[in-house]
Design an enzyme around this catalytic site. Sequence first.
Site, PDB file in Angstrom:
ATOM      1  N   LYS A  78      12.120  15.543 -13.909  1.00 49.92           N
ATOM      2  CA  LYS A  78      11.940  15.091 -12.838  1.00 49.92           C
ATOM      3  C   LYS A  78      12.154  14.028 -12.332  1.00 49.92           C
ATOM      4  CE  LYS A  78       9.792  14.061  -8.647  1.00 49.92           C
ATOM      5  NZ  LYS A  78       8.052  14.531  -7.116  1.00 49.92           N
ATOM      6  N   SER A 153       7.840  16.599  -3.141  1.00 47.23           N
ATOM      7  CA  SER A 153       9.220  16.703  -3.751  1.00 47.23           C
ATOM      8  C   SER A 153       9.522  16.597  -5.148  1.00 47.23           C
ATOM      9  CB  SER A 153       9.174  14.500  -3.782  1.00 47.23           C
ATOM     10  OG  SER A 153       8.185  14.327  -4.735  1.00 47.23           O
ATOM     11  N   SER A 177       3.394  16.633  -4.385  1.00 43.18           N
ATOM     12  CA  SER A 177       4.673  17.178  -4.334  1.00 43.18           C
ATOM     13  C   SER A 177       5.001  17.934  -6.153  1.00 43.18           C
ATOM     14  CB  SER A 177       5.218  15.957  -5.038  1.00 43.18           C
ATOM     15  OG  SER A 177       5.545  15.200  -3.351  1.00 43.18           O
TER      16      SER A 177
HETATM   17  N1  GLN Z   1       4.850  14.753   0.610  1.00 42.76           N
HETATM   18  C1  GLN Z   1       3.901  14.138   0.620  1.00 42.76           C
HETATM   19  C2  GLN Z   1       5.030  12.372   1.337  1.00 42.76           C
HETATM   20  O1  GLN Z   1       6.205  12.981   1.395  1.00 42.76           O
HETATM   21  C3  GLN Z   1       3.736  14.166  -0.596  1.00 42.76           C
HETATM   22  C4  GLN Z   1       4.636  13.678  -1.919  1.00 42.76           C
HETATM   23  C5  GLN Z   1       4.211  13.654  -3.513  1.00 42.76           C
HETATM   24  O2  GLN Z   1       3.597  13.879  -3.394  1.00 42.76           O
HETATM   25  N2  GLN Z   1       5.325  12.973  -3.524  1.00 42.76           N
HETATM   26  O3  GLN Z   1       5.007  12.231   0.455  1.00 42.76           O
END
Ligand code: GLN
Length: 486
Positions: A78, A153, A177
Site C-alpha cells: 500500500k 482505504s 481499512s
Molecule cells: N474508513 C475509515 C476512515 O475513513 C477507516 C480507514 C482506515 O482504516 N484507514 O477513517
Amino acid sequence: MKLTELTLTQLRDGLRQGSITSVEATQAMLARIVDVDNDIRSYLTITDEMALEQAASADARRAQGEDTPLLGVPIAVKDIIATQGVPTTAGSKILDGFIPPYDAFVVDQLKAAGAVILGKTNTDEFAMGSSTENSAFVTTSNPWDTERVPGGSSGGSAAAVAARLAFAALGTDTGGSVRQPASFCGVVGLRPTYGRMSRWGVVAFASSLDQVGPFGRTVADCTALFQATAGYDRRDSTSLDVPVPDFEAVLTGDIRGLRVGVPKEYFISGIEPEVEAAVRAAIAQMEQLGAEIVEISLPHTRYALPVYYLIAPAEASANLARYDGIRYGPRVDGENMIESVKRTRSLFGPEVKRRIMLGTYALSTGYYDEYYGRALKVRTLIKQDFVEAFKQVDIIATPTSPTTAFKIGDRADDPLGMYLADIFTLSLNLSAGCGLSLPCGFDSQGLPIGLQLIGDTLQEAKILNAAHAYEQSTAWHQQLPLTGAS
Ligand code: GLN
C-alpha cells in the site's frame, strides 16, 4: 493453470520444487498488470525493474540453497508504507513526488524474507475513506464489478490480490481499512493486534489505531505474509516485544470445542438481508465443524462510530501538522512563510481537510473534555465489552460490513454514509484485539460477502485457524473474478 492464478502457497511450493522461477512468476504478474490494471487501477507505481532484479536475485539465492519464507514471491505494498527510493504518496498530492530515503519496518521484513515488490497500491488519501474515491490520483475499481468500489482505504491492495495482480499485499487498518476492502473484493484480510508489527515508516493517520495488515487470496496466503512481516522493532515504541508464534503451523483446521460468540448488536437494521443470511450460514457451518455458538453482547457497540470519528480525526489533525511544504513533498510558494504553508496545505483533499477541522475542534480548549476526553472514556467502555466477551468465548463472528460493494460515486458526497461502511470494524481498532475478514458467499449480484472473525489481544492464531477451517470446508475462495479472462 496460469501462473498468476496460483495462490501464494502454491507458488511457494513451485519455487521450492524448482518447477517455477521467481523471474517467471514476476514477469507473468507484470504482464498481467499491463494487460488488466488499466481497468482496475490498483497500482499507483509499478516497480517493474526493481521487481525483476529482486526476482533474479531470489532465483540466484535459491540456486545456492537458500530458502527464506517468501523467497521470490511477488507482493504489493500500500502506498502509505515507505519504500526506499520508490515514491510513497499516501494517496495525497501533498506527498506527490516524495521518495523516502528508508524502508518501513514491514518492507525491511519483506526484503529479509526474500519477497519481490511489484509496486505501490492505491489508497484513500492518508487512508481516510472506505472506497479509494478519496485518493488524489485515481479511484480503483472492484474486480468483481468495475462500476463498484473495492472498499478502502486499502482498496488498491485488496483489488490487486482479487484480480491476481499480486500474490499477496500489505495494507493498513485504522478503522477497518484491511477488513472492509477484503470483504468487498472477496479476499482474506487480517488486522493484527495493535503493536504486533512495528509501524516504523508507515505514514501516520491515527497513531493509537493504525496497524499494518496482510491480504491474501486464502487464509494460508494471508498467514504467510503475516508471519513474514510481524515483529517487534525498537523504533516504534508501541510495537510489542513479544515472540511471533509459528502461525503457519497453527492452521490445523480443527475447531472442535472452539467457542464462537455472536454479538446481537451486530445484526442491526440497515444490514443487507443477503449479507446477514450469508454470515448466519457461515456461523452455522462453523457449528457443523464442531464450534460452540454462544450469543453474546457488546453493549457499547453503537458508540464506536462517534468515538472513532472523534479520536481518529483528533490524532490525524496532530499527525498531519507536519505537512508544511518544508520537509516533505511539494511546496506551493506564497509571499511569506505563512502564505506558503497555507497554500501548500490546500493540496489536501476535502476529506482530509474535514478530518483536520473535526480533530482540531475536538481538541481545542473548552471542547477537549467534552469531546476528545469523553471519547477516550467511552473507548475504555468499548474495550471492556471485549474483555468481558472473551471471558465467555474464544473468538467473535460478525459481518465485516453491512453491505456488499457499492457503486462508485454513490456515497462520494455523503460522508456519513461512507463512515457507516466501517460500522462493524471500528470497535476492534478502539479495543486491543485482532480481526480478519474472509469470503463467506456472494449476493444475488455476484458480489462477495465477508465474515469477520475477531480475536482477543495477540490471539491471531485462533482467528486464523478458525478462518482456515471454515474456508477449507467451503469453495468461496476458489471463485475468481473474471478480470482479464479471455
Ligand atoms: N474508513 C475509515 C476512515 O475513513 C477507516 C480507514 C482506515 O482504516 N484507514 O477513517
